[in-house]
Design an enzyme around this catalytic site. Structure first.
Site, PDB file in Angstrom:
ATOM      1  N   LYS A 111       6.015-137.236 -12.548  1.00  0.00           N
ATOM      2  CA  LYS A 111       5.432-135.913 -12.793  1.00  0.00           C
ATOM      3  C   LYS A 111       6.111-134.842 -11.943  1.00  0.00           C
ATOM      4  CE  LYS A 111       1.183-137.034 -15.040  1.00  0.00           C
ATOM      5  NZ  LYS A 111      -0.257-136.909 -15.180  1.00  0.00           N
ATOM      6  N   LYS A 190       7.773-141.627 -22.836  1.00  0.00           N
ATOM      7  CA  LYS A 190       6.339-141.848 -23.016  1.00  0.00           C
ATOM      8  C   LYS A 190       5.690-140.568 -23.549  1.00  0.00           C
ATOM      9  CE  LYS A 190       2.653-141.201 -20.085  1.00  0.00           C
ATOM     10  NZ  LYS A 190       1.337-141.136 -20.708  1.00  0.00           N
ATOM     11  N   LYS A 193       0.554-135.748 -22.479  1.00  0.00           N
ATOM     12  CA  LYS A 193       0.025-134.398 -22.665  1.00  0.00           C
ATOM     13  C   LYS A 193       0.831-133.383 -21.877  1.00  0.00           C
ATOM     14  CE  LYS A 193      -4.234-136.307 -22.360  1.00  0.00           C
ATOM     15  NZ  LYS A 193      -5.125-136.411 -21.235  1.00  0.00           N
TER      16      LYS A 193
HETATM   17  P1  ATP Z   1      -1.011-136.429 -18.561  1.00  0.00           P
HETATM   18  O1  ATP Z   1       0.380-136.124 -19.033  1.00  0.00           O
HETATM   19  O2  ATP Z   1      -1.805-135.202 -18.187  1.00  0.00           O
HETATM   20  O3  ATP Z   1      -1.036-137.526 -17.515  1.00  0.00           O
HETATM   21  P2  ATP Z   1      -1.517-138.364 -20.604  1.00  0.00           P
HETATM   22  O4  ATP Z   1      -1.027-137.999 -21.953  1.00  0.00           O
HETATM   23  O5  ATP Z   1      -0.710-139.338 -19.806  1.00  0.00           O
HETATM   24  O6  ATP Z   1      -1.782-137.010 -19.833  1.00  0.00           O
HETATM   25  P3  ATP Z   1      -3.990-139.414 -19.602  1.00  0.00           P
HETATM   26  O7  ATP Z   1      -5.271-138.661 -19.719  1.00  0.00           O
HETATM   27  O8  ATP Z   1      -3.273-139.422 -18.293  1.00  0.00           O
HETATM   28  O9  ATP Z   1      -3.002-138.910 -20.749  1.00  0.00           O
HETATM   29  O10 ATP Z   1      -4.218-140.924 -20.031  1.00  0.00           O
HETATM   30  C1  ATP Z   1      -5.340-141.367 -20.791  1.00  0.00           C
HETATM   31  C2  ATP Z   1      -5.076-142.781 -21.269  1.00  0.00           C
HETATM   32  O11 ATP Z   1      -4.089-142.763 -22.290  1.00  0.00           O
HETATM   33  C3  ATP Z   1      -4.538-143.714 -20.171  1.00  0.00           C
HETATM   34  O12 ATP Z   1      -5.154-144.964 -20.306  1.00  0.00           O
HETATM   35  C4  ATP Z   1      -3.078-143.805 -20.469  1.00  0.00           C
HETATM   36  O13 ATP Z   1      -2.516-145.020 -20.028  1.00  0.00           O
HETATM   37  C5  ATP Z   1      -3.074-143.717 -21.981  1.00  0.00           C
HETATM   38  N1  ATP Z   1      -1.788-143.208 -22.466  1.00  0.00           N
HETATM   39  C6  ATP Z   1      -1.265-141.990 -22.191  1.00  0.00           C
HETATM   40  N2  ATP Z   1      -0.080-141.850 -22.796  1.00  0.00           N
HETATM   41  C7  ATP Z   1       0.159-143.017 -23.471  1.00  0.00           C
HETATM   42  C8  ATP Z   1       1.230-143.488 -24.294  1.00  0.00           C
HETATM   43  N3  ATP Z   1       2.283-142.719 -24.548  1.00  0.00           N
HETATM   44  N4  ATP Z   1       1.141-144.735 -24.813  1.00  0.00           N
HETATM   45  C9  ATP Z   1       0.052-145.520 -24.568  1.00  0.00           C
HETATM   46  N5  ATP Z   1      -0.985-145.135 -23.800  1.00  0.00           N
HETATM   47  C10 ATP Z   1      -0.942-143.895 -23.262  1.00  0.00           C
HETATM   48 MG    MG Z   2      -1.237-139.656 -17.735  1.00  0.00          MG
END
Ligand code: ATP
Ligand code: MG
Length: 322
Positions: A111, A190, A193
């Site tokens: 990050k 990956k 968000k």
């Molecule tokens: P941020 O970028 O703010 O960290 P994020 O998209 O990673 O957001 P989170 O809220 O951190 O989302 O994660 C919520 C859940 O979704 C977690 O269990 C995380 O492992 C899962 N997750 C996030 N991105 C992926 C992905 N690309 N593939 C599979 N699981 C995911």
């Molecule tokens: Mg995340």
């Protein structure tokens, strides 16, 4: 009955990585376990520092879960900050968390490399996450692969607390589904968000189509064979296409004839068909935000009851009962 817990940050629009990595497994567990689901608004503050965005994002994240089928009668569903015990536990855990453990965390390094400010909160994120988990003593935590290390850190911290102060916390297991562990984003990294590479599942049809068309593919001509296993678009089709159709697509990749534009349109239609009903339900839910707030408040009460018991034990163990 197994106790199962997971959460999601209200840090942006829900995407198909979140859905397959965490939400879909949680919804599946709802029928047969004691399910704990929370909106991680304190975690989201590592990237969202705007009052309106955090508040609205929290409501929307709750609406997302409800629209996708989470039944608040069959689980405990709340907003992280409504159980402030979690912050106190995070402190008790932080004093037994070695710096080196946090310094090794990939998520922090990734990050910061993506220009998210390197605050203490972002660095200490895994400690708060350990508190999120340990406060409720779950057996299982369904997550995407990106959170695997954080679950291991939570186990290490629990072990370190137990050996310093006496047996207090159960060590939770992560649950990572091999086929959906890392859903790739538009750019092949990956889907995240905070990386602006997502396919948001609640976007309107037009936006959804636009996002799908942005999936990066190589420049191999249509007639030439392509490797499906290194293709981002194929990885996403795998999540949505029926098995027989997926086999046909696989053959097109192997023998030539896979037209990326055509396949993107097909993927768009599949995603749209899958989530259109939930999109409508979300609209209805958001038309009555007070109802959502009520559900979350009731959930917080139940979560707090459980959390307060664990915290009381931890306080006693460290010597706060003077
Ligand atoms: P941020 O970028 O703010 O960290 P994020 O998209 O990673 O957001 P989170 O809220 O951190 O989302 O994660 C919520 C859940 O979704 C977690 O269990 C995380 O492992 C899962 N997750 C996030 N991105 C992926 C992905 N690309 N593939 C599979 N699981 C995911
Ligand atoms: Mg995340």
């Amino acid at each position: 009955m197994q106790r199962i817990l997971s959460g999601i940050q209200p840090s942006g629009q829900l995407h198909i990585g979140n859905y397959f990595g965490m939400m879909e497994p949680m919804l599946r567990h709802m029928a047969s376990s004691e399910l704990y689901v929370f909106i991680a608004n304190l975690h989201a503050m590592t990237s969202v520092q705007d009052k309106e965005r955090l508040a609205q994002g929290t409501l929307e994240a709750a609406a997302n879960f409800l629209a996708l089928g989470l039944d608040p009668e069959r689980c405990i569903f709340w907003v992280q900050s409504d159980v402030p015990e979690v912050c106190e536990l995070a402190w008790l855990l932080s004093v037994v968390t070695p710096m080196g453990l946090l310094e090794r965390c990939h998520s922090y390094k990734d990050k910061v490399a993506k220009k998210i400010p390197a605050s203490h909160g972002l660095f200490a994120y895994p400690v708060l996450m350990a508190a999120d988990i340990l406060l409720y003593q779950p057996h299982l935590v369904p997550v995407g692969r990106d959170q695997k290390q954080h679950i291991e850190v939570a186990r290490d911290i629990a072990g370190s607390f137990n050996s310093t102060f006496g047996e207090t916390f159960m060590l939770p297991d992560g649950e990572i589904n091999a086929s959906t562990a890392i859903v790739p984003g538009l750019d092949g990294q990956k889907m995240s968000k905070s990386y602006d590479n997502t396919i948001p599942i609640f976007a309107d049809e037009k936006t959804l189509r636009k996002r799908v068309m942005l999936i990066q593919t190589d420049a191999t001509p249509v007639a030439e064979p392509k490797n499906p296993d290194t293709c981002n678009l194929y990885a996403l089709l795998k999540l949505f296409a029926a098995p027989e159709r997926l086999q046909e697509i696989h053959d097109l990749y192997m023998h030539g004839g896979a037209a990326y534009g055509y396949l993107k349109q097909e993927l768009f239609e599949l995603i749209n068909a899958r989530f259109a009903p939930a999109r409508e339900r979300k609209k209805e839910l958001l038309a009555n935000p007070e109802h959502i707030r009520d559900l979350l408040r009731q959930g917080a009460e139940k979560a707090r009851e459980k959390g307060a018991r664990t915290l009381a034990l931890a306080r006693e163990r460290v010597g706060q009962g003077y």
